[in-house]
Design a protein around this motif. Structure first.
Motif, PDB file in Angstrom:
ATOM      1  N   VAL A 159       3.633 -10.345   1.625  1.00  0.00           N
ATOM      2  CA  VAL A 159       3.253  -9.271   2.547  1.00  0.00           C
ATOM      3  C   VAL A 159       4.251  -9.168   3.692  1.00  0.00           C
ATOM      4  O   VAL A 159       4.646  -8.075   4.102  1.00  0.00           O
ATOM      5  N   SER A 160       4.679 -10.298   4.219  1.00  0.00           N
ATOM      6  CA  SER A 160       5.636 -10.313   5.311  1.00  0.00           C
ATOM      7  C   SER A 160       6.947  -9.634   4.931  1.00  0.00           C
ATOM      8  O   SER A 160       7.578  -8.968   5.761  1.00  0.00           O
ATOM      9  N   LYS A 161       7.332  -9.774   3.674  1.00  0.00           N
ATOM     10  CA  LYS A 161       8.615  -9.222   3.217  1.00  0.00           C
ATOM     11  C   LYS A 161       8.482  -7.814   2.632  1.00  0.00           C
ATOM     12  O   LYS A 161       9.349  -6.953   2.839  1.00  0.00           O
ATOM     13  N   GLN A 162       7.383  -7.574   1.911  1.00  0.00           N
ATOM     14  CA  GLN A 162       7.276  -6.322   1.149  1.00  0.00           C
ATOM     15  C   GLN A 162       6.142  -5.411   1.593  1.00  0.00           C
ATOM     16  O   GLN A 162       6.030  -4.290   1.115  1.00  0.00           O
ATOM     17  N   GLY A 163       5.310  -5.868   2.481  1.00  0.00           N
ATOM     18  CA  GLY A 163       4.218  -5.037   2.960  1.00  0.00           C
ATOM     19  C   GLY A 163       2.916  -5.289   2.227  1.00  0.00           C
ATOM     20  O   GLY A 163       2.888  -5.834   1.115  1.00  0.00           O
ATOM     21  N   LEU A 164       1.832  -4.873   2.852  1.00  0.00           N
ATOM     22  CA  LEU A 164       0.495  -5.099   2.307  1.00  0.00           C
ATOM     23  C   LEU A 164       0.285  -4.398   0.976  1.00  0.00           C
ATOM     24  O   LEU A 164      -0.411  -4.899   0.086  1.00  0.00           O
ATOM     25  N   GLU A 165       0.895  -3.241   0.825  1.00  0.00           N
ATOM     26  CA  GLU A 165       0.696  -2.457  -0.399  1.00  0.00           C
ATOM     27  C   GLU A 165       1.217  -3.170  -1.638  1.00  0.00           C
ATOM     28  O   GLU A 165       0.780  -2.886  -2.754  1.00  0.00           O
ATOM     29  N   SER A 166       2.155  -4.094  -1.453  1.00  0.00           N
ATOM     30  CA  SER A 166       2.727  -4.799  -2.607  1.00  0.00           C
ATOM     31  C   SER A 166       1.680  -5.632  -3.336  1.00  0.00           C
ATOM     32  O   SER A 166       1.836  -5.945  -4.526  1.00  0.00           O
ATOM     33  N   LEU A 167       0.580  -5.980  -2.651  1.00  0.00           N
ATOM     34  CA  LEU A 167      -0.473  -6.773  -3.294  1.00  0.00           C
ATOM     35  C   LEU A 167      -1.205  -5.975  -4.361  1.00  0.00           C
ATOM     36  O   LEU A 167      -1.821  -6.560  -5.259  1.00  0.00           O
ATOM     37  N   ASN A 168      -1.147  -4.668  -4.271  1.00  0.00           N
ATOM     38  CA  ASN A 168      -1.835  -3.823  -5.261  1.00  0.00           C
ATOM     39  C   ASN A 168      -1.284  -4.024  -6.667  1.00  0.00           C
ATOM     40  O   ASN A 168      -1.980  -3.766  -7.657  1.00  0.00           O
TER      41      ASN A 168
END
Length: 283
Positions: A141-150
């Motif tokens: 998340v720190s590197k790619q953003g919260l949306e990457s968890l999707n």
């Protein structure tokens, strides 16, 4: 003949190791604090990770609460959700402590600071919940953003708070994080930085809620920043269940010899633990 210590300027309060205050800034005795905490559903005990007296007090508080209420559940930031199975094996006596590191990602100060808490749970047959998100996902998340968890498979998402996670700079503490990055940090970096903290807080809050049952007292150990000023874990707990009674123990290190209650730029919580800034550190 040696000169007595008191004769050369030392006073009894010079040796104070800690002091608890209530929300109004009044000194509170530990027995009164224990009695009060028994009326809550969840207690978030903040800590400075390397402060030895902080960890000692966590253990003593745990023992005192258990003496009064056997319906105690323990949990901690220092253990990640996907390691719950290994932690359970240790609690059940099926795994030796020397082999625990093969199944559970342990902090470097586990032996000195967290094993006593886990062993207390083991000895008294209490649940000990691994509440935190696996660190690799917080890093993502720190590197790619919260949306990457999707994009993660469901097998990984089960170790993260239910998506989407609401992240706002209005949450206490998160504005401070933004300020730490400076005025020149771009908005995306700021939100990724804050979101990495938020996904930890939201996951720990969800883990607590999933394990807590009416009539139980959940005692959670976490870094002070995760609950101070009623932010972090507290904020997500109350968003999910506004009726939940949650107490926060906030920690402050003070250079004051009398461990006075901090009055400037300080938002007190139910209980406030003041520790000497020169207290022995574990690392």
């Amino acid at each position: 003949m040696q000169t007595p210590l008191l004769a050369i300027g030392f006073k009894a309060q010079d040796f104070s190791a800690f002091q608890f205050y209530d929300k109004s800034g009044k000194v509170v005795k530990t027995d009164k604090m224990i009695k009060s905490l028994l009326g809550y559903d969840v207690v978030l005990f903040g800590e400075n990770h390397n402060n030895s007296i902080n960890h000692w007090l966590q253990l003593r508080l745990t023992e005192a609460l258990f003496e009064k209420n056997k319906n105690l559940i323990l949990g901690a930031e220092m253990f990640e959700r996907d390691n719950q199975s290994g932690l359970n094996q240790y609690l059940a006596g099926k795994l030796e402590v020397k082999n625990l590191k093969d199944s559970v990602r342990l902090w470097n100060n586990f032996t000195t600071d967290y094993q006593p808490l886990v062993d207390f749970a083991k000895s008294n047959k209490l649940e000990f919940i691994a509440t935190n998100i696996p660190r690799k996902f917080a890093s993502q998340v720190s590197k790619q953003g919260l949306e990457s968890l999707n994009q993660l498979p469901d097998s990984d998402k089960k170790d993260i708070a239910k998506l989407p996670i609401n992240v706002t700079l209005e949450t206490p503490g998160y504005k401070e994080m933004k300020a730490m990055m400076g005025d020149h940090a771009d908005d995306m970096k700021v939100m990724n930085f804050v979101s990495a903290q938020a996904v930890k807080d939201a996951t720990m809050a969800e883990s607590i809620l999933k394990s807590w049952k009416s009539g139980k007292l959940f005692l959670h150990y976490n870094g002070n920043y995760h609950s101070k000023e009623y932010g972090g874990i507290y904020w997500y707990l109350k968003k999910a269940n506004p009726s939940l009674k949650v107490a926060v123990i906030t920690v402050v290190e003070s250079e004051s010899k009398d461990l006075a209650f901090p009055e400037k730029d300080y938002i007190p919580t139910e209980f406030n633990l003041i520790l000497p800034s020169d207290m022995t550190k574990t690392y």
